[in-house]
Design an enzyme around this catalytic site. Sequence first.
Site, PDB file in Angstrom:
ATOM      1  N   GLY A  13       0.698  -1.125  -0.038  1.00 15.88           N
ATOM      2  CA  GLY A  13       0.171  -0.117  -0.156  1.00 15.88           C
ATOM      3  C   GLY A  13       1.028   1.402   0.224  1.00 15.88           C
ATOM      4  NE  ARG A  74      -2.335  -3.850  -1.584  1.00 14.10           N
ATOM      5  CZ  ARG A  74      -2.039  -3.601  -0.333  1.00 14.10           C
ATOM      6  NH1 ARG A  74      -1.055  -3.890   0.306  1.00 14.10           N
ATOM      7  NH2 ARG A  74      -2.882  -2.396   0.164  1.00 14.10           N
ATOM      8  CG  ASP A 105       2.591  -6.191   7.667  1.00 14.15           C
ATOM      9  OD1 ASP A 105       2.141  -6.018   6.517  1.00 14.15           O
ATOM     10  OD2 ASP A 105       2.076  -6.898   8.281  1.00 14.15           O
ATOM     11  CB  THR A 127       2.215   0.517   6.790  1.00 11.71           C
ATOM     12  OG1 THR A 127       0.935   0.349   6.853  1.00 11.71           O
ATOM     13  CG2 THR A 127       2.976   0.335   8.088  1.00 11.71           C
ATOM     14  CG  ASP A 129      -2.924  -0.445   7.675  1.00 15.60           C
ATOM     15  OD1 ASP A 129      -3.579   0.267   7.585  1.00 15.60           O
ATOM     16  OD2 ASP A 129      -2.583  -1.454   6.943  1.00 15.60           O
ATOM     17  CG  ASP A 131       0.182  -3.451  10.156  1.00 19.22           C
ATOM     18  OD1 ASP A 131       0.883  -2.576   9.286  1.00 19.22           O
ATOM     19  OD2 ASP A 131      -0.658  -4.008   9.427  1.00 19.22           O
ATOM     20  NE  ARG A 173      -7.476  -5.581   3.093  1.00 19.57           N
ATOM     21  CZ  ARG A 173      -6.575  -5.545   2.088  1.00 19.57           C
ATOM     22  NH1 ARG A 173      -5.575  -6.343   2.178  1.00 19.57           N
ATOM     23  NH2 ARG A 173      -6.827  -4.682   1.141  1.00 19.57           N
TER      24      ARG A 173
END
Length: 324
Positions: A13, A74, A105, A127, A129, A131, A173
Amino acid sequence: VARRRIAVLTSGGDAPSMNAAVRAVVRTAVAAGGQVFGVRNGYQGLMAGDVIPLDVRAVGGIITRGGTVLGTARAPKFCTVEGQQLGLEQVRKHDLDGLIVIGGDGSQAGSLALHTAGVPTVGVASTIDNDLNGVDTSLGVDTALNTALAMIDRLRDTASSHHRAFVVEVMGRHSGYLALMAGIASGAELILTPEQPVDVDMVAATLRAAQAAGKSHFIVVVAEGSPLKAVDLAEQLKGIDSGAYEVRLSVLGHVQRGGSPTAFDRLLATRSAAAAVEALLAGRNGMMAGLVNGCIDLVPFEVAIQPVDKVEPALCRLAEVLAR
Ligand code: ADP
Ligand code: F6P
């Protein structure tokens, strides 16, 4: 032996300030006597050998721009041994001494595979996110959070005027970090994350309490990955007695990934990328650069890709208290 022919790619992403990172990779590596190549479209481009030379002028004017000028993808094939072999062939063909991977990740799992196969590889934590494990935050998080916040503030204006309940979906997500932080910063009445249990009855009870407390609106921020999906929640709230509040759904979506990066993200990207180049040139690889306890440092790939929960229960409790 100093590593001199360096390639850089952006993967997974996109995140605001990936461009600032690419720019810093090129300029710091060239200043250290290196030659830099850009791989277009992440691992998709690596497998296809889509490699272009990058000089210091090629990265002019990009520090302000969202997205990634190198393109991203992706690329599920790269998760396979066959895909990784194709990548390795291109690394050899282009005579690359090292690779810098700017991504999240999944991308750093790819970095680990390349490093294990003998390609000197250093990552840059990127990212929206938040994460990645072992780092405080990643480039892109701050911009995405500010974008989500600005959108929720606007929804709140109209929600208050019309006495409405808004179910607002934000990205994430698997991670509720953006939802929690945007929810607290916007003063949301309720925040739903993938990390926390939830049911519609609890939401309905919170909504009624907001009404009883005289609130002119009810904003619930829902992470994309919440077990109770924003779209379903909005439908169910329409079906129950939501009192004076009319219910509306707003899915913020990919607007959160775009836009000009904040000062924080540009600086984080620039410093992380410079540290990644320095490490690679010094022969230290197999690690990802990022912010660790407030300082720029390196985290082994194996650590960076471990699952992490950045939704702190104490902050969730604080959010509840503040929403009363
Ligand atoms: P992000 O890096 O933002 O988390 P993805 O999870 O989509 O995004 O991962 C980006 C890309 O990294 C994938 O499309 C794939 O090419 C590569 N990748 C992901 N997981 C692995 C893995 N376990 N091994 C090798 N490559 C991987
Ligand atoms: O990983 C970043 C992210 O924006 C997640 O928050 C979101 O779930 C996902 O990417 C969306 O992926 P895509 O852009 O492929 O639809």
